[in-house]
Scaffold this motif. Structure first.
Motif, PDB file in Angstrom:
ATOM      1  N   ILE A  49     -13.619  -6.851 -22.799  1.00  0.00           N
ATOM      2  CA  ILE A  49     -13.393  -5.450 -23.197  1.00  0.00           C
ATOM      3  C   ILE A  49     -12.056  -5.308 -23.909  1.00  0.00           C
ATOM      4  O   ILE A  49     -11.943  -4.637 -24.941  1.00  0.00           O
ATOM      5  CB  ILE A  49     -13.459  -4.534 -21.962  1.00  0.00           C
ATOM      6  CG1 ILE A  49     -14.892  -4.492 -21.429  1.00  0.00           C
ATOM      7  CG2 ILE A  49     -13.001  -3.121 -22.326  1.00  0.00           C
ATOM      8  CD1 ILE A  49     -15.025  -3.760 -20.107  1.00  0.00           C
ATOM      9  N   GLN A  50     -10.997  -5.951 -23.374  1.00  0.00           N
ATOM     10  CA  GLN A  50      -9.659  -5.790 -23.943  1.00  0.00           C
ATOM     11  C   GLN A  50      -9.460  -6.604 -25.224  1.00  0.00           C
ATOM     12  O   GLN A  50      -8.717  -6.190 -26.115  1.00  0.00           O
ATOM     13  CB  GLN A  50      -8.604  -6.175 -22.910  1.00  0.00           C
ATOM     14  CG  GLN A  50      -8.549  -5.226 -21.721  1.00  0.00           C
ATOM     15  CD  GLN A  50      -7.339  -5.476 -20.841  1.00  0.00           C
ATOM     16  OE1 GLN A  50      -6.407  -6.197 -21.240  1.00  0.00           O
ATOM     17  NE2 GLN A  50      -7.334  -4.895 -19.656  1.00  0.00           N
ATOM     18  N   ARG A  51     -10.123  -7.767 -25.293  1.00  0.00           N
ATOM     19  CA  ARG A  51      -9.908  -8.631 -26.451  1.00  0.00           C
ATOM     20  C   ARG A  51     -10.895  -8.362 -27.597  1.00  0.00           C
ATOM     21  O   ARG A  51     -10.736  -8.896 -28.680  1.00  0.00           O
ATOM     22  CB  ARG A  51     -10.028 -10.095 -26.031  1.00  0.00           C
ATOM     23  CG  ARG A  51      -8.997 -10.495 -24.973  1.00  0.00           C
ATOM     24  CD  ARG A  51      -7.577 -10.399 -25.483  1.00  0.00           C
ATOM     25  NE  ARG A  51      -6.620 -10.705 -24.441  1.00  0.00           N
ATOM     26  CZ  ARG A  51      -6.209 -11.908 -24.131  1.00  0.00           C
ATOM     27  NH1 ARG A  51      -6.675 -12.949 -24.805  1.00  0.00           N
ATOM     28  NH2 ARG A  51      -5.339 -12.096 -23.160  1.00  0.00           N
ATOM     29  N   SER A  52     -11.922  -7.530 -27.361  1.00  0.00           N
ATOM     30  CA  SER A  52     -12.893  -7.252 -28.410  1.00  0.00           C
ATOM     31  C   SER A  52     -12.291  -6.317 -29.458  1.00  0.00           C
ATOM     32  O   SER A  52     -11.393  -5.518 -29.180  1.00  0.00           O
ATOM     33  CB  SER A  52     -14.151  -6.601 -27.815  1.00  0.00           C
ATOM     34  OG  SER A  52     -14.768  -7.471 -26.893  1.00  0.00           O
ATOM     35  N   ASN A  53     -12.809  -6.430 -30.680  1.00  0.00           N
ATOM     36  CA  ASN A  53     -12.345  -5.580 -31.762  1.00  0.00           C
ATOM     37  C   ASN A  53     -12.923  -4.174 -31.625  1.00  0.00           C
ATOM     38  O   ASN A  53     -14.020  -3.973 -31.085  1.00  0.00           O
ATOM     39  CB  ASN A  53     -12.749  -6.167 -33.117  1.00  0.00           C
ATOM     40  CG  ASN A  53     -12.075  -7.499 -33.372  1.00  0.00           C
ATOM     41  OD1 ASN A  53     -10.929  -7.706 -32.978  1.00  0.00           O
ATOM     42  ND2 ASN A  53     -12.784  -8.412 -34.011  1.00  0.00           N
ATOM     43  N   ASN A  54     -12.188  -3.201 -32.110  1.00  0.00           N
ATOM     44  CA  ASN A  54     -12.637  -1.806 -32.065  1.00  0.00           C
ATOM     45  C   ASN A  54     -13.313  -1.432 -33.386  1.00  0.00           C
ATOM     46  O   ASN A  54     -12.850  -1.801 -34.471  1.00  0.00           O
ATOM     47  CB  ASN A  54     -11.461  -0.868 -31.805  1.00  0.00           C
ATOM     48  CG  ASN A  54     -10.856  -1.071 -30.435  1.00  0.00           C
ATOM     49  OD1 ASN A  54     -11.581  -1.248 -29.469  1.00  0.00           O
ATOM     50  ND2 ASN A  54      -9.538  -1.056 -30.346  1.00  0.00           N
ATOM     51  N   TYR A  55     -14.415  -0.711 -33.260  1.00  0.00           N
ATOM     52  CA  TYR A  55     -15.072  -0.153 -34.435  1.00  0.00           C
ATOM     53  C   TYR A  55     -15.445   1.276 -34.105  1.00  0.00           C
ATOM     54  O   TYR A  55     -16.416   1.534 -33.396  1.00  0.00           O
ATOM     55  CB  TYR A  55     -16.316  -0.963 -34.796  1.00  0.00           C
ATOM     56  CG  TYR A  55     -17.017  -0.450 -36.050  1.00  0.00           C
ATOM     57  CD1 TYR A  55     -16.513  -0.746 -37.311  1.00  0.00           C
ATOM     58  CD2 TYR A  55     -18.144   0.346 -35.936  1.00  0.00           C
ATOM     59  CE1 TYR A  55     -17.132  -0.260 -38.449  1.00  0.00           C
ATOM     60  CE2 TYR A  55     -18.772   0.836 -37.070  1.00  0.00           C
ATOM     61  CZ  TYR A  55     -18.267   0.526 -38.331  1.00  0.00           C
ATOM     62  OH  TYR A  55     -18.885   1.009 -39.446  1.00  0.00           O
ATOM     63  N   GLN A  56     -14.598   2.210 -34.597  1.00  0.00           N
ATOM     64  CA  GLN A  56     -14.727   3.620 -34.238  1.00  0.00           C
ATOM     65  C   GLN A  56     -14.680   3.745 -32.717  1.00  0.00           C
ATOM     66  O   GLN A  56     -13.735   3.301 -32.099  1.00  0.00           O
ATOM     67  CB  GLN A  56     -16.003   4.206 -34.855  1.00  0.00           C
ATOM     68  CG  GLN A  56     -15.961   4.206 -36.385  1.00  0.00           C
ATOM     69  CD  GLN A  56     -17.186   4.843 -37.004  1.00  0.00           C
ATOM     70  OE1 GLN A  56     -18.065   5.340 -36.302  1.00  0.00           O
ATOM     71  NE2 GLN A  56     -17.233   4.852 -38.328  1.00  0.00           N
TER      72      GLN A  56
END
Length: 208
Positions: A49-56
C-alpha cells in the motif's frame, strides 16, 4: 514589545519545523521496517500500500508484488494448517494414552481391593511374598500410573490450547487474506477501468 513578538513567532516556527522533521523521520523509520519478504502478512500488505504508485484516488500495484504477497500468504496458511493438524494428531494420541492409562489404573485398583480379603501370603510369579509387601508394591504401581495419567492429562490440556490457538490464527489469517484480496481486486479493477477510460478519451481526442 515588537522584538518580543518577533522572538515568539520565531520560536513557534522553529518548534513547528522541528515537529515536522521528527514526524517525517518517524514515518521514514516505520516505512523502512516494512518488507515484502519478511514480517507478518499485514506488514507485507502495508508495504504494498505504501510503496505503490498513486493514480488519482487509486493505487497502482506491481503484479510481481501481488504474486509474491499471494505466495507468502498461502505459505503462512499452509504452515498454520500443518501446525493445526499436528496438534490435532497429538491430542488424539494423548487422549488414547490417557484412556489406556485409566483402564490400567482401574484394573490395578480393583486388583488391590481384592487383595484386602485374601490371605497374608500371596503367590507372586511362583514365589510366596508377604501380603503387606505385595500391597505396597501394587499401590506403588497404582501411584506411578496415577502420576503418569496426570502428566498426560496436563499435556492433553496444553495440546488443546495449542489447537484452539492454531484454529483461531488460521481463521484470522484466512479472513485477513480474503479481505485484502478483495480490496486488491477492487483496486485493480478500478485502475483498469480508469485506464481504459483514459485510453478511450485519447482515441476520441485523436479522432477529432
Amino acid at each position: 514589545m515588537k522584538n518580543v513578538y518577533l522572538a515568539c513567532i520565531a520560536l513557534t516556527l522553529i518548534t513547528l519545523f522541528t515537529n515536522v522533521i521528527n514526524a517525517q523521520e518517524a514515518t521514514d523509520e516505520e516505512e523502512s521496517k516494512l518488507s515484502l519478504t519478511e514480517g507478518s502478512v499485514d506488514n507485507q500488505f502495508e508495504f504494498i500500500i505504501q510503496r505503490s504508485n498513486n493514480y488519482q484516488e487509486y493505487k497502482v500495484v506491481k503484479k510481481n508484488w501481488l504474486y509474491t504477497l499471494k505466495k507468502n500468504t498461502l505459505d503462512s496458511m499452509a504452515r498454520v494448517e500443518k501446525e493445526l493438524a499436528e496438534s490435532i494428531n497429538l491430542s488424539k494420541t494423548q487422549n488414547s494414552e490417557i484412556e489406556s492409562l485409566k483402564g490400567k489404573l482401574q484394573e490395578s485398583q480393583n486388583h488391590v481391593s481384592t487383595l484386602t480379603n485374601e490371605r497374608d501370603s500371596i503367590s507372586f510369579f511362583g514365589a510366596l511374598i508377604d501380603k503387606s509387601a505385595y500391597k505396597a508394591t501394587m499401590w506403588g504401581i497404582v501411584g506411578l500410573l496415577a502420576v503418569v495419567l496426570l502428566f498426560f492429562i496436563y499435556k492433553f490440556k496444553n495440546s488443546n490450547v495449542v489447537t484452539q490457538n492454531a484454529k483461531k490464527a488460521l481463521a484470522d489469517l484466512e479472513r485477513e487474506y480474503e479481505e485484502h484480496r478483495k480490496k486488491a481486486l477492487e483496486r485493480e479493477q478500478k485502475v483498469r477501468r480508469q485506464l481504459q477510460d483514459e485510453i478511450n478519451k485519447q482515441k476520441i481526442a485523436k479522432a477529432k
